[in-house]
Write a protein that holds these residues in place. Structure first.
Motif, PDB file in Angstrom:
ATOM      1  N   SER A 168      47.278  54.749  26.932  1.00 47.16           N
ATOM      2  CA  SER A 168      46.324  53.662  26.170  1.00 47.16           C
ATOM      3  C   SER A 168      45.734  52.620  27.252  1.00 47.16           C
ATOM      4  O   SER A 168      44.742  52.499  27.395  1.00 47.16           O
ATOM      5  N   ILE A 169      46.537  52.229  28.308  1.00 46.93           N
ATOM      6  CA  ILE A 169      46.241  51.402  29.044  1.00 46.93           C
ATOM      7  C   ILE A 169      45.435  51.780  30.152  1.00 46.93           C
ATOM      8  O   ILE A 169      44.444  51.510  30.578  1.00 46.93           O
ATOM      9  N   GLU A 170      45.744  53.237  30.535  1.00 45.44           N
ATOM     10  CA  GLU A 170      45.066  54.097  31.467  1.00 45.44           C
ATOM     11  C   GLU A 170      43.517  54.163  31.076  1.00 45.44           C
ATOM     12  O   GLU A 170      42.505  53.868  31.664  1.00 45.44           O
ATOM     13  N   ALA A 171      43.219  54.513  29.921  1.00 44.86           N
ATOM     14  CA  ALA A 171      42.017  54.698  29.217  1.00 44.86           C
ATOM     15  C   ALA A 171      40.948  53.407  29.439  1.00 44.86           C
ATOM     16  O   ALA A 171      39.991  53.373  29.781  1.00 44.86           O
ATOM     17  N   ILE A 172      41.707  52.420  29.038  1.00 47.65           N
ATOM     18  CA  ILE A 172      40.932  50.949  29.020  1.00 47.65           C
ATOM     19  C   ILE A 172      40.700  50.545  30.705  1.00 47.65           C
ATOM     20  O   ILE A 172      39.624  50.105  30.864  1.00 47.65           O
ATOM     21  N   VAL A 173      41.724  50.811  31.463  1.00 45.43           N
ATOM     22  CA  VAL A 173      41.423  50.423  32.718  1.00 45.43           C
ATOM     23  C   VAL A 173      40.442  51.082  33.478  1.00 45.43           C
ATOM     24  O   VAL A 173      39.504  50.914  34.092  1.00 45.43           O
ATOM     25  N   LEU A 205      51.608  47.843  35.986  1.00 46.80           N
ATOM     26  CA  LEU A 205      52.077  47.021  34.677  1.00 46.80           C
ATOM     27  C   LEU A 205      53.626  46.602  34.897  1.00 46.80           C
ATOM     28  O   LEU A 205      54.419  47.459  35.042  1.00 46.80           O
ATOM     29  N   THR A 206      53.785  45.155  34.245  1.00 46.76           N
ATOM     30  CA  THR A 206      55.058  44.732  34.613  1.00 46.76           C
ATOM     31  C   THR A 206      55.449  44.028  33.237  1.00 46.76           C
ATOM     32  O   THR A 206      54.613  42.993  32.937  1.00 46.76           O
ATOM     33  N   ALA A 207      56.467  44.446  32.643  1.00 47.74           N
ATOM     34  CA  ALA A 207      56.845  43.625  31.374  1.00 47.74           C
ATOM     35  C   ALA A 207      58.077  42.625  31.721  1.00 47.74           C
ATOM     36  O   ALA A 207      58.977  42.827  32.432  1.00 47.74           O
ATOM     37  N   ARG A 208      58.036  41.247  31.375  1.00 44.76           N
ATOM     38  CA  ARG A 208      58.874  40.093  31.710  1.00 44.76           C
ATOM     39  C   ARG A 208      59.191  39.590  30.257  1.00 44.76           C
ATOM     40  O   ARG A 208      58.231  39.675  29.529  1.00 44.76           O
ATOM     41  N   ARG A 209      60.309  38.728  30.242  1.00 47.24           N
ATOM     42  CA  ARG A 209      60.393  37.823  29.129  1.00 47.24           C
ATOM     43  C   ARG A 209      60.552  36.548  29.679  1.00 47.24           C
ATOM     44  O   ARG A 209      61.258  36.014  30.493  1.00 47.24           O
ATOM     45  N   GLN A 227      56.309  39.221  27.756  1.00 50.22           N
ATOM     46  CA  GLN A 227      54.984  39.155  28.592  1.00 50.22           C
ATOM     47  C   GLN A 227      54.611  40.607  29.326  1.00 50.22           C
ATOM     48  O   GLN A 227      55.547  41.126  29.846  1.00 50.22           O
ATOM     49  N   LEU A 228      53.508  40.874  28.991  1.00 52.32           N
ATOM     50  CA  LEU A 228      52.870  42.074  29.735  1.00 52.32           C
ATOM     51  C   LEU A 228      51.733  41.480  30.829  1.00 52.32           C
ATOM     52  O   LEU A 228      50.863  41.124  30.587  1.00 52.32           O
ATOM     53  N   GLU A 229      51.924  41.963  32.278  1.00 46.00           N
ATOM     54  CA  GLU A 229      51.096  41.634  33.352  1.00 46.00           C
ATOM     55  C   GLU A 229      50.552  42.859  33.952  1.00 46.00           C
ATOM     56  O   GLU A 229      51.351  43.699  34.403  1.00 46.00           O
ATOM     57  N   LEU A 230      49.207  42.910  34.098  1.00 42.08           N
ATOM     58  CA  LEU A 230      48.674  44.071  34.685  1.00 42.08           C
ATOM     59  C   LEU A 230      48.114  43.538  36.149  1.00 42.08           C
ATOM     60  O   LEU A 230      47.385  42.562  36.237  1.00 42.08           O
ATOM     61  N   GLU A 231      48.428  44.099  37.074  1.00 39.48           N
ATOM     62  CA  GLU A 231      48.144  43.850  38.449  1.00 39.48           C
ATOM     63  C   GLU A 231      47.053  45.081  38.831  1.00 39.48           C
ATOM     64  O   GLU A 231      47.291  46.382  38.667  1.00 39.48           O
ATOM     65  N   ILE A 232      46.017  44.761  39.461  1.00 37.53           N
ATOM     66  CA  ILE A 232      44.884  45.809  39.702  1.00 37.53           C
ATOM     67  C   ILE A 232      44.245  45.390  41.194  1.00 37.53           C
ATOM     68  O   ILE A 232      43.954  44.175  41.303  1.00 37.53           O
ATOM     69  N   GLU A 233      43.996  46.376  41.802  1.00 36.17           N
ATOM     70  CA  GLU A 233      43.393  46.335  43.021  1.00 36.17           C
ATOM     71  C   GLU A 233      41.828  46.397  42.731  1.00 36.17           C
ATOM     72  O   GLU A 233      41.070  47.464  42.643  1.00 36.17           O
ATOM     73  N   ARG A 283      41.820  45.913  22.010  1.00 37.06           N
ATOM     74  CA  ARG A 283      42.216  47.232  21.747  1.00 37.06           C
ATOM     75  C   ARG A 283      43.748  47.304  21.498  1.00 37.06           C
ATOM     76  O   ARG A 283      44.233  47.972  20.520  1.00 37.06           O
ATOM     77  N   LEU A 284      44.525  46.553  22.052  1.00 36.66           N
ATOM     78  CA  LEU A 284      46.006  46.266  21.994  1.00 36.66           C
ATOM     79  C   LEU A 284      46.465  45.371  20.964  1.00 36.66           C
ATOM     80  O   LEU A 284      47.753  45.438  20.408  1.00 36.66           O
ATOM     81  N   SER A 285      45.444  44.480  20.499  1.00 42.43           N
ATOM     82  CA  SER A 285      45.788  43.350  19.543  1.00 42.43           C
ATOM     83  C   SER A 285      47.003  42.345  20.218  1.00 42.43           C
ATOM     84  O   SER A 285      47.744  41.995  19.441  1.00 42.43           O
ATOM     85  N   MET A 286      46.819  42.216  21.581  1.00 41.83           N
ATOM     86  CA  MET A 286      47.880  41.365  22.273  1.00 41.83           C
ATOM     87  C   MET A 286      47.165  40.915  23.509  1.00 41.83           C
ATOM     88  O   MET A 286      46.324  41.539  24.126  1.00 41.83           O
ATOM     89  N   ARG A 287      47.783  39.958  24.096  1.00 45.55           N
ATOM     90  CA  ARG A 287      47.390  39.517  25.269  1.00 45.55           C
ATOM     91  C   ARG A 287      48.081  39.901  26.437  1.00 45.55           C
ATOM     92  O   ARG A 287      49.088  39.920  26.559  1.00 45.55           O
ATOM     93  N   VAL A 288      47.209  40.381  27.444  1.00 49.62           N
ATOM     94  CA  VAL A 288      47.638  41.062  28.818  1.00 49.62           C
ATOM     95  C   VAL A 288      47.185  40.249  29.748  1.00 49.62           C
ATOM     96  O   VAL A 288      46.083  40.070  30.292  1.00 49.62           O
ATOM     97  N   GLN A 289      48.122  39.525  30.725  1.00 45.11           N
ATOM     98  CA  GLN A 289      47.669  38.740  31.852  1.00 45.11           C
ATOM     99  C   GLN A 289      47.007  39.872  32.753  1.00 45.11           C
ATOM    100  O   GLN A 289      47.913  40.560  33.246  1.00 45.11           O
ATOM    101  N   VAL A 290      46.105  39.760  33.381  1.00 47.36           N
ATOM    102  CA  VAL A 290      45.497  40.344  34.393  1.00 47.36           C
ATOM    103  C   VAL A 290      45.534  39.586  35.798  1.00 47.36           C
ATOM    104  O   VAL A 290      44.844  38.450  35.787  1.00 47.36           O
TER     105      VAL A 290
END
Length: 463
Positions: free
Chosen positions: A383-388, A399-403, A409-415, A431-438
């Motif tokens: 799901s993430i791959e398709a969106i990216v 992708l890193t999940a933290r509490r 919380q889900l964080e996406l690091e991208i070059e 698409r995911l109905s949630m906030r992801v920090q980029v």
């Protein structure tokens, strides 16, 4: 029979198997399964594991009476003093001889001729052994992949992976050789050197992971090479990651290379169990019918199971998200019976495809242990791959999940360029109905893998 005649005969058998009815497939599977069970119950691991089974089985429905097999059992088999999933201690090399008599690999040491290891994505690599007959069976499984990709003896194949103990494309290499194709091993080379060799040798086939196919395309662009015009590659066979059946990834690869892509799936402890399809009239991944995998049911019994909160399984209905459970029918030196692969799939048996084997719509969608539940939302790698890939087709990401403050919380690091962070964040939210920090990272700051990419990090347990 001549070698050519033998190859033709095997091709006819594979063609007949692909066109067999569901009843014919089940009948063939039951015969081979009972032959396998009759052998393995005489050996220590399965003699104990199948002690309550009533054999022979009278139908495939009886398969449910057999216990499931987990990777944990393979990594720490009953009665073993040394787990092969852990490295040998200094001075313990003499204990390595115990590997051949451990768990499912319990034939005499001299019976085994091949040694490989799992990728070790979630722990120490696990040794996997094959007899000469097992290895030939692996190669025959791969012939289904090569049939579907229309690979001939006139092809020249670049194997763009490191030739280490990980199974990688080792069986693909030998299967291509047995088909008469020229095979070029690309281990120990830089991406630039591989690209130059692909062009100079006139390679027509590329075998690698989806990530690496995109990376090579990116490197080619930086070198001023237009692969779709200058390369003779017509087929790309990918494995190890979900990208081969993700529309955006497939389109990016096929467009960059001007070639058709074939998805494939397998595992060191199971075998080469799945192949995708190619539609020449739907290049660049536009045809959704191309997105998925067939299970090679002439060589594997596939079950799609849904597990409840207590871990009790039930059969999934067609199209329901489920875990893939496989039984290898031709690997007697290291048999896996009802093995929980951890792969999440949507299996469809009642379909209208030319090949009658079970169809996994969208291929391997993710893994049970890769799936993250973030604030009640199931998030899979595909799901993430398709969106990216819609926004940045070739960028590396993690992708890193933290509490934090009792919240996931889900964080996406991208070059990528800073401008893409807002676009990606909005798409992920919608698409995911949630906030992801980029968060944008500098080029080259994230790890690049030739084998399976390790993009998912879950830090919540530690926090």
């Amino acid at each position: 029979m001549s070698e050519l005649g033998g190859a033709h005969s095997r091709l006819k058998r594979r063609t007949a198997a692909r066109q067999a009815s569901r009843d014919e497939i089940a009948s063939m599977q039951l015969i081979r399964l009972n032959e396998l069970l009759a052998q393995v119950v005489k050996r220590p691991f399965y003699r104990e594991k199948l002690c309550d089974a009533s054999l022979p089985l009278t139908s495939l429905d009886d398969l449910q009476q057999l216990p499931l097999l987990t990777k944990q059992e393979l990594e720490t088999p009953r009665g073993r003093e040394m787990s092969p999933a852990k490295p040998l201690a200094p001075g313990a090399i003499d204990r390595a001889s115990a590997l051949h008599a451990a768990g499912i690999f319990d034939l005499p040491r001299d019976d085994y001729v091949r040694f490989h290891q799992t990728s070790g994505t979630r722990g120490w690599p696990m040794p996997v052994l094959d007899t000469a007959d097992d290895w030939q069976w692996w190669l025959e499984c791969w012939q289904y992949v090569l049939d579907a990709a229309d690979i001939t003896s006139g092809d020249v194949a670049m194997m763009a992976f490191s030739f280490g103990p990980f199974i990688g494309f080792w069986t693909a290499h030998d299967a291509l050789v047995s088909r008469g194709a020229m095979v070029i091993p690309g281990g120990g080379m830089s991406s630039e050197a591989r690209l130059k060799l692909i062009l100079s040798a006139g390679c027509t086939v590329l075998c690698c992971t989806p990530t690496y196919a995109m990376h090579l395309a990116n490197v080619a662009q930086s070198m001023g090479i237009n692969l779709s015009r200058e390369s003779q590659v017509r087929r790309i066979i990918v494995a190890g990651e979900p990208g081969g059946s993700v529309a955006s990834v497939r389109k990016r690869i096929e467009t960059a290379w001007g070639a058709a892509l074939m998805d494939h799936s397998g595992a060191s402890e199971i075998g080469a169990w799945g192949f995708g399809c190619i539609d020449e009239s739907a290049q660049a991944g536009d045809n959704a019918r191309c997105l998925g995998l067939h299970v090679i049911e002439s060589e594997f019994i596939a079950e799609c199971l849904v597990f409840d909160a207590e871990g009790s399984p039930r059969r999934a209905v067609d199209g329901e998200l489920a875990e893939l459970v496989l039984t290898s029918l031709g690997r007697h030196g290291g048999p896996v019976i009802r093995y929980r692969t951890g792969d999440m799939v949507r299996g469809i048996r009642d379909h209208d495809r030319d090949c009658r084997f079970l169809w996994l719509d969208g291929g391997v969608l993710g893994r049970c242990d890769d799936m993250m539940v973030i604030r009640g939302v199931n998030v899979f790698p595909s799901s993430i791959e398709a969106i990216v890939r819609e926004v940045v087709p070739a960028a590396e990401y993690r992708l890193t999940a933290r509490r934090r403050d009792e919240m996931d919380q889900l964080e996406l690091e991208i070059e990528a360029e800073h401008e893409v962070s807002q676009t990606l964040g909005e798409l992920l939210r919608d698409r995911l109905s949630m906030r992801v920090q980029v968060r944008v990272s500098a080029p080259g700051s994230l790890p690049l893998y030739e084998a399976k990419s390790r993009r998912w990090i879950d830090l919540r347990k530690g926090e």
